[in-house]
Scaffold this motif. Structure first.
Motif, PDB file in Angstrom:
ATOM      1  N   LEU A   1       7.807  45.130 -10.958  1.00 14.79           N
ATOM      2  CA  LEU A   1       8.938  44.524  -9.962  1.00 14.79           C
ATOM      3  C   LEU A   1      10.328  44.909 -10.435  1.00 14.79           C
ATOM      4  CD1 LEU A   1       9.788  42.520  -7.845  1.00 14.79           C
ATOM      5  CD2 LEU A   1       9.805  40.640  -9.432  1.00 14.79           C
ATOM      6  N   ILE A   2      10.625  45.378 -11.590  1.00 15.32           N
ATOM      7  CA  ILE A   2      11.895  45.704 -11.844  1.00 15.32           C
ATOM      8  C   ILE A   2      11.961  46.970 -11.581  1.00 15.32           C
ATOM      9  CG2 ILE A   2      13.271  46.318 -13.993  1.00 15.32           C
ATOM     10  CD1 ILE A   2      12.134  43.774 -15.521  1.00 15.32           C
ATOM     11  N   THR A   3      10.933  47.891 -11.431  1.00 13.21           N
ATOM     12  CA  THR A   3      10.899  49.218 -11.305  1.00 13.21           C
ATOM     13  C   THR A   3      11.378  49.424  -9.842  1.00 13.21           C
ATOM     14  OG1 THR A   3       9.439  49.937 -12.959  1.00 13.21           O
ATOM     15  CG2 THR A   3       9.749  51.506 -11.293  1.00 13.21           C
ATOM     16  N   LEU A   4      10.660  48.607  -9.118  1.00 18.08           N
ATOM     17  CA  LEU A   4      10.844  48.606  -7.640  1.00 18.08           C
ATOM     18  C   LEU A   4      12.335  48.432  -7.314  1.00 18.08           C
ATOM     19  CD1 LEU A   4       7.703  46.782  -6.380  1.00 18.08           C
ATOM     20  CD2 LEU A   4       8.137  49.256  -5.951  1.00 18.08           C
ATOM     21  N   LEU A   5      12.942  47.142  -7.995  1.00 17.01           N
ATOM     22  CA  LEU A   5      14.177  46.958  -7.756  1.00 17.01           C
ATOM     23  C   LEU A   5      15.219  48.091  -8.046  1.00 17.01           C
ATOM     24  CD1 LEU A   5      14.180  43.305  -9.095  1.00 17.01           C
ATOM     25  CD2 LEU A   5      14.140  43.919  -6.744  1.00 17.01           C
ATOM     26  N   PHE A   6      14.760  48.842  -9.135  1.00 26.15           N
ATOM     27  CA  PHE A   6      15.694  49.968  -9.603  1.00 26.15           C
ATOM     28  C   PHE A   6      15.684  51.017  -8.434  1.00 26.15           C
ATOM     29  CE2 PHE A   6      16.095  48.103 -13.919  1.00 26.15           C
ATOM     30  CZ  PHE A   6      17.620  48.850 -14.057  1.00 26.15           C
ATOM     31  N   ASN A   7      14.493  51.315  -7.716  1.00 22.54           N
ATOM     32  CA  ASN A   7      14.149  52.118  -6.626  1.00 22.54           C
ATOM     33  C   ASN A   7      14.913  51.824  -5.728  1.00 22.54           C
ATOM     34  OD1 ASN A   7      12.456  53.717  -8.516  1.00 22.54           O
ATOM     35  ND2 ASN A   7      10.492  52.810  -7.684  1.00 22.54           N
ATOM     36  N   VAL A   8      14.896  50.496  -5.280  1.00 23.48           N
ATOM     37  CA  VAL A   8      15.752  49.974  -4.138  1.00 23.48           C
ATOM     38  C   VAL A   8      17.390  50.495  -4.377  1.00 23.48           C
ATOM     39  CG1 VAL A   8      16.516  48.182  -2.768  1.00 23.48           C
ATOM     40  CG2 VAL A   8      13.985  48.531  -3.190  1.00 23.48           C
ATOM     41  N   ARG A   9      17.626  50.098  -5.474  1.00 24.02           N
ATOM     42  CA  ARG A   9      19.044  50.221  -5.886  1.00 24.02           C
ATOM     43  C   ARG A   9      19.344  51.811  -5.648  1.00 24.02           C
ATOM     44  NH1 ARG A   9      21.125  52.521 -10.307  1.00 24.02           N
ATOM     45  NH2 ARG A   9      23.366  52.308 -10.927  1.00 24.02           N
ATOM     46  N   ASN A  10      18.727  52.684  -6.171  1.00 24.01           N
ATOM     47  CA  ASN A  10      18.777  53.883  -6.319  1.00 24.01           C
ATOM     48  C   ASN A  10      18.634  54.504  -4.681  1.00 24.01           C
ATOM     49  OD1 ASN A  10      19.083  54.276  -8.889  1.00 24.01           O
ATOM     50  ND2 ASN A  10      16.778  54.754  -9.278  1.00 24.01           N
ATOM     51  N   ARG A  11      17.832  53.993  -4.082  1.00 29.44           N
ATOM     52  CA  ARG A  11      17.712  54.608  -2.605  1.00 29.44           C
ATOM     53  C   ARG A  11      18.974  54.184  -1.866  1.00 29.44           C
ATOM     54  NH1 ARG A  11      12.877  55.633  -0.404  1.00 29.44           N
ATOM     55  NH2 ARG A  11      10.935  55.498  -1.826  1.00 29.44           N
ATOM     56  N   ARG A  12      19.612  52.964  -2.370  1.00 27.76           N
ATOM     57  CA  ARG A  12      20.919  52.639  -1.367  1.00 27.76           C
ATOM     58  C   ARG A  12      22.057  53.446  -1.918  1.00 27.76           C
ATOM     59  NH1 ARG A  12      20.300  46.151  -1.392  1.00 27.76           N
ATOM     60  NH2 ARG A  12      18.689  46.009   0.406  1.00 27.76           N
ATOM     61  N   LYS A  13      22.133  53.680  -3.691  1.00 22.97           N
ATOM     62  CA  LYS A  13      23.381  54.153  -3.807  1.00 22.97           C
ATOM     63  C   LYS A  13      23.169  55.794  -3.712  1.00 22.97           C
ATOM     64  CE  LYS A  13      25.752  54.432  -8.332  1.00 22.97           C
ATOM     65  NZ  LYS A  13      25.879  54.083  -9.572  1.00 22.97           N
ATOM     66  N   TYR A  14      22.012  56.475  -3.880  1.00 19.89           N
ATOM     67  CA  TYR A  14      21.890  57.988  -3.886  1.00 19.89           C
ATOM     68  C   TYR A  14      21.426  58.626  -2.637  1.00 19.89           C
ATOM     69  CZ  TYR A  14      22.956  57.031  -9.005  1.00 19.89           C
ATOM     70  OH  TYR A  14      23.503  56.441 -10.088  1.00 19.89           O
ATOM     71  N   GLY A  15      20.651  57.506  -1.987  1.00 20.80           N
ATOM     72  CA  GLY A  15      19.860  58.105  -0.821  1.00 20.80           C
ATOM     73  C   GLY A  15      18.387  58.177  -1.103  1.00 20.80           C
ATOM     74  N   VAL A  16      17.679  58.713  -0.083  1.00 23.86           N
ATOM     75  CA  VAL A  16      16.108  58.825  -0.364  1.00 23.86           C
ATOM     76  C   VAL A  16      15.963  60.349  -0.816  1.00 23.86           C
ATOM     77  CG1 VAL A  16      13.979  59.036   0.956  1.00 23.86           C
ATOM     78  CG2 VAL A  16      15.608  57.126   1.357  1.00 23.86           C
ATOM     79  N   ASP A  17      16.741  61.336  -0.291  1.00 23.81           N
ATOM     80  CA  ASP A  17      16.395  62.772  -0.528  1.00 23.81           C
ATOM     81  C   ASP A  17      17.235  63.118  -1.680  1.00 23.81           C
ATOM     82  OD1 ASP A  17      14.753  62.762   1.783  1.00 23.81           O
ATOM     83  OD2 ASP A  17      16.304  63.573   3.027  1.00 23.81           O
ATOM     84  N   ALA A  18      18.045  62.661  -2.107  1.00 19.81           N
ATOM     85  CA  ALA A  18      19.018  63.074  -3.392  1.00 19.81           C
ATOM     86  C   ALA A  18      18.215  62.918  -4.653  1.00 19.81           C
ATOM     87  CB  ALA A  18      20.134  62.062  -3.394  1.00 19.81           C
ATOM     88  N   ARG A  19      18.326  63.574  -5.522  1.00 17.36           N
ATOM     89  CA  ARG A  19      17.739  63.547  -6.744  1.00 17.36           C
ATOM     90  C   ARG A  19      18.520  62.306  -7.656  1.00 17.36           C
ATOM     91  NH1 ARG A  19      16.531  68.926 -10.714  1.00 17.36           N
ATOM     92  NH2 ARG A  19      15.904  67.741 -12.525  1.00 17.36           N
ATOM     93  N   TRP A  20      17.702  61.568  -8.208  1.00 23.26           N
ATOM     94  CA  TRP A  20      18.237  60.417  -8.770  1.00 23.26           C
ATOM     95  C   TRP A  20      18.554  60.681 -10.315  1.00 23.26           C
ATOM     96  CZ3 TRP A  20      14.206  56.644  -6.769  1.00 23.26           C
ATOM     97  CH2 TRP A  20      14.226  56.007  -5.644  1.00 23.26           C
TER      98      TRP A  20
END
Length: 275
Positions: free
Chosen positions: A122-141
């Protein structure tokens, strides 16, 4: 001291840490194969007991608080003690407990293991949601390798494939070139260096420009597929024959669907490279 009970107790202790490491490994690209024992695996072996100790410590702390509060708050009192650790400590000491107590302890530790792995996921999913919003889907995190980045994007769309363009030291056609195709497996050593790469339905290609042209005008480079009589369902290229590797993700063409074949994607990869 009963050796069998002691071993069971040790396995139960390591269960939460092993579960967390297993869930964490699910995010890694499946096609990247690493040695079974290496510096990273030794580090993981050291991390498992640490993670397990933290999870068990938190669970024991919650159990102790519940027993303390139950004395003054009847609503917290349960007809059974959900804290499995008194029985667990008996197992570690090699002392058997009653069947009901042992069964309940095993069930609780199993639930603690599942809960810790679920919490990590769940924590990993939340971090992924945060990264998607902050960096976008196509950007390298941040802290994401190139292959992890491409793998994440590929899993979002089944019409995409991760393709490797492998330049070989001794091109089959006598010109600068090599093989291109969707990645099946990549074997790496402990440092991450490529040992070999396996491509599915690879196409043989060469550069239309000479080495001199590449030096003078890199933009003049064009890929062209070579009409090769042999067609491989898969081809493994060892590191000794590899000059360089480039990875990229195929983009679904207009009208593409889930029935696209790997050969379609390979041809498309050649077309993208020539743009």
């Amino acid at each position: 001291m009963n050796l069998g009970l002691t071993l069971i107790g040790a396995l139960l202790f390591l269960a939460p840490g092993l579960a967390i490491v297993l869930v964490a490994s699910l995010d890694a690209p499946r096609f990247v194969k690493k040695p079974l024992l290496g510096s990273s695996s030794i580090a993981i072996l050291g991390l498992v007991p640490v993670l397990s100790a933290v999870v068990h410590g938190v669970a024991m702390f919650i159990g102790a608080i519940n027993r303390s509060l139950a004395k003054s708050h009847p609503l917290l009192h349960l007809p059974f003690d959900f804290d499995p650790y008194p029985v667990y400590l008996n197992l570690v000491a090699g002392r058997a407990s009653g069947e009901i107590e042992t069964a309940w302890a095993l069930l609780c530790i199993g639930l603690i293991t599942v809960s810790s792995a679920s919490a990590y996921y769940l924590i990993t999913l939340l971090f992924n949601v945060r990264n998607r919003r902050k960096y976008g889907v196509d950007a390298r995190w941040p802290n994401e390798t190139e292959l992890e980045h491409l793998y994440r994007r590929a899993t979002d769309d089944e019409r995409r494939a991760i393709v490797a363009t492998v330049f070989v030291k001794k091109p089959v056609t006598g010109a600068i070139g090599g093989w291109v195709g969707p990645i099946d497996q990549i074997y790496v050593d402990q440092t991450g260096a490529v040992i070999s790469v396996t491509l599915l339905t690879p196409a043989l290609f060469r550069l239309s420009a000479t080495q001199t042209d590449l030096t003078i005008d890199p933009g003049a480079v064009e890929y062209e597929e070579v009409d090769w009589t042999l067609r491989y369902s898969a081809l493994t290229i060892p590191a000794s024959e590899i000059e360089s590797i480039a990875y990229f993700l195929t983009e679904p063409p207009i009208g593409a669907d889930a029935d696209m074949t790997l050969e379609d994607l390979t041809v498309q990869a050649l077309g993208q490279s020539s743009e």
